[in-house]
Design a protein around this motif. Structure first.
Motif, short mmCIF file in Angstrom:
data_model
loop_
_atom_site.label_atom_id
_atom_site.label_comp_id
_atom_site.label_asym_id
_atom_site.label_seq_id
_atom_site.Cartn_x
_atom_site.Cartn_y
_atom_site.Cartn_z
N SER A 37 0.82 -1.21 0.00
CA SER A 37 0.00 0.00 0.00
C SER A 37 0.86 1.26 0.00
O SER A 37 1.90 1.31 0.65
CB SER A 37 -0.91 0.04 1.23
N PHE A 38 0.39 2.28 -0.73
CA PHE A 38 0.91 3.63 -0.64
C PHE A 38 0.09 4.35 0.42
O PHE A 38 -1.13 4.24 0.44
CB PHE A 38 0.75 4.38 -1.97
N VAL A 39 0.76 5.09 1.31
CA VAL A 39 0.05 5.86 2.33
C VAL A 39 0.60 7.29 2.30
O VAL A 39 1.79 7.51 2.50
CB VAL A 39 0.21 5.25 3.73
N ALA A 40 -0.29 8.25 2.03
CA ALA A 40 0.07 9.67 2.03
C ALA A 40 -0.54 10.33 3.26
O ALA A 40 -1.68 10.04 3.62
CB ALA A 40 -0.45 10.34 0.76
N VAL A 41 0.25 11.19 3.91
CA VAL A 41 -0.24 11.88 5.10
C VAL A 41 -0.02 13.38 4.95
O VAL A 41 0.87 13.82 4.21
CB VAL A 41 0.47 11.38 6.38
N GLY A 42 -0.84 14.14 5.67
CA GLY A 42 -0.70 15.58 5.55
C GLY A 42 -1.38 16.36 6.63
O GLY A 42 -1.75 15.83 7.69
N THR A 43 -1.58 17.63 6.34
CA THR A 43 -2.20 18.54 7.29
C THR A 43 -3.67 18.16 7.47
O THR A 43 -4.23 17.39 6.70
CB THR A 43 -2.10 19.98 6.79
N ASN A 44 -4.28 18.71 8.49
CA ASN A 44 -5.70 18.46 8.81
C ASN A 44 -5.98 16.99 9.07
O ASN A 44 -7.10 16.52 8.87
CB ASN A 44 -6.62 18.96 7.69
N GLY A 45 -4.95 16.22 9.44
CA GLY A 45 -5.15 14.80 9.75
C GLY A 45 -5.38 13.93 8.54
O GLY A 45 -5.86 12.82 8.67
N ASN A 46 -5.05 14.42 7.36
CA ASN A 46 -5.29 13.66 6.14
C ASN A 46 -4.41 12.41 6.08
O ASN A 46 -3.20 12.49 6.23
CB ASN A 46 -5.00 14.51 4.90
N ILE A 47 -5.04 11.26 5.85
CA ILE A 47 -4.34 10.02 5.55
C ILE A 47 -5.07 9.38 4.39
O ILE A 47 -6.30 9.20 4.44
CB ILE A 47 -4.31 9.07 6.76
N TYR A 48 -4.34 9.07 3.33
CA TYR A 48 -4.97 8.49 2.15
C TYR A 48 -4.19 7.24 1.78
O TYR A 48 -2.96 7.24 1.77
CB TYR A 48 -4.94 9.50 1.00
#
Length: 170
Positions: A154-165
């Motif tokens: 799996s690819f997992v992207a994380v970011g601001t505002n609690g974003n996890i995709y």
């Protein structure tokens, strides 16, 4: 065991933000269009690029290509770390993202960042030269993607505002 020995190898005015290794070559990228490379760990040379980019991340792909991602919708690629070419993919101009990270896994480069909004943005490329938008503000997400990893299929992207995709194919 023991502690590793560290030696300062180079100096410069631009801040360096990331480094990768491939084809017996280290490539480091940074602010103000800065790219340094070394094939022997002792001598570093600055690559010359024809254009401007503020690089945030660099990755070596299993396809033999280096990719450096930057702000202002710019992605650059190189086959040797010394000569770099800017991608002219239409999606890059259309969405004009700032990229913060890039990885290579499962035969694809994935770059993450933010487009105007701010809207989290993910781009993908098979060869590091031709890029297309993979995710742009879906699911009502706002903010930006700051980092991406690959593991356990799996690819997992994380970011601001609690974003996890999460994606299985990028």
């Amino acid at each position: 065991g023991g502690n590793p020995d560290w030696v300062r190898e180079m100096t410069g005015l631009a801040g360096l933000n990331a480094i990768t290794y491939g084809k017996t070559t280290y490539v480091a990228v940074g602010n103000d269009g800065t790219i340094w490379y070394s094939t022997n760990n002792a001598t570093w040379q600055e690559a010359v690029i024809s254009g401007y980019a503020s690089f945030n991340a660099v990755e070596y792909g299993g396809n033999g290509r280096f990719v450096a991602v930057a702000t202002e919708g710019t992605i650059w690629y190189s086959d040797d770390g010394a000569k770099w070419t800017e991608s002219l993919s239409p999606d890059l101009e259309l969405y004009d993202p700032d990229f913060y990270d890039v990885i290579y896994a499962q035969g694809v480069f994935i770059a993450v960042g933010v487009s105007i909004g701010p809207v989290p943005t993910i781009f993908s490329s098979i060869d590091g030269e031709s890029w297309r938008v993979s995710l742009y503000g879906q699911y009502g997400l706002s903010g930006s993607f700051e980092s991406i990893a690959y593991g356990n299929n799996s690819f997992v992207a994380v970011g601001t505002n609690g974003n996890i995709y999460v994606s299985n194919d990028g």
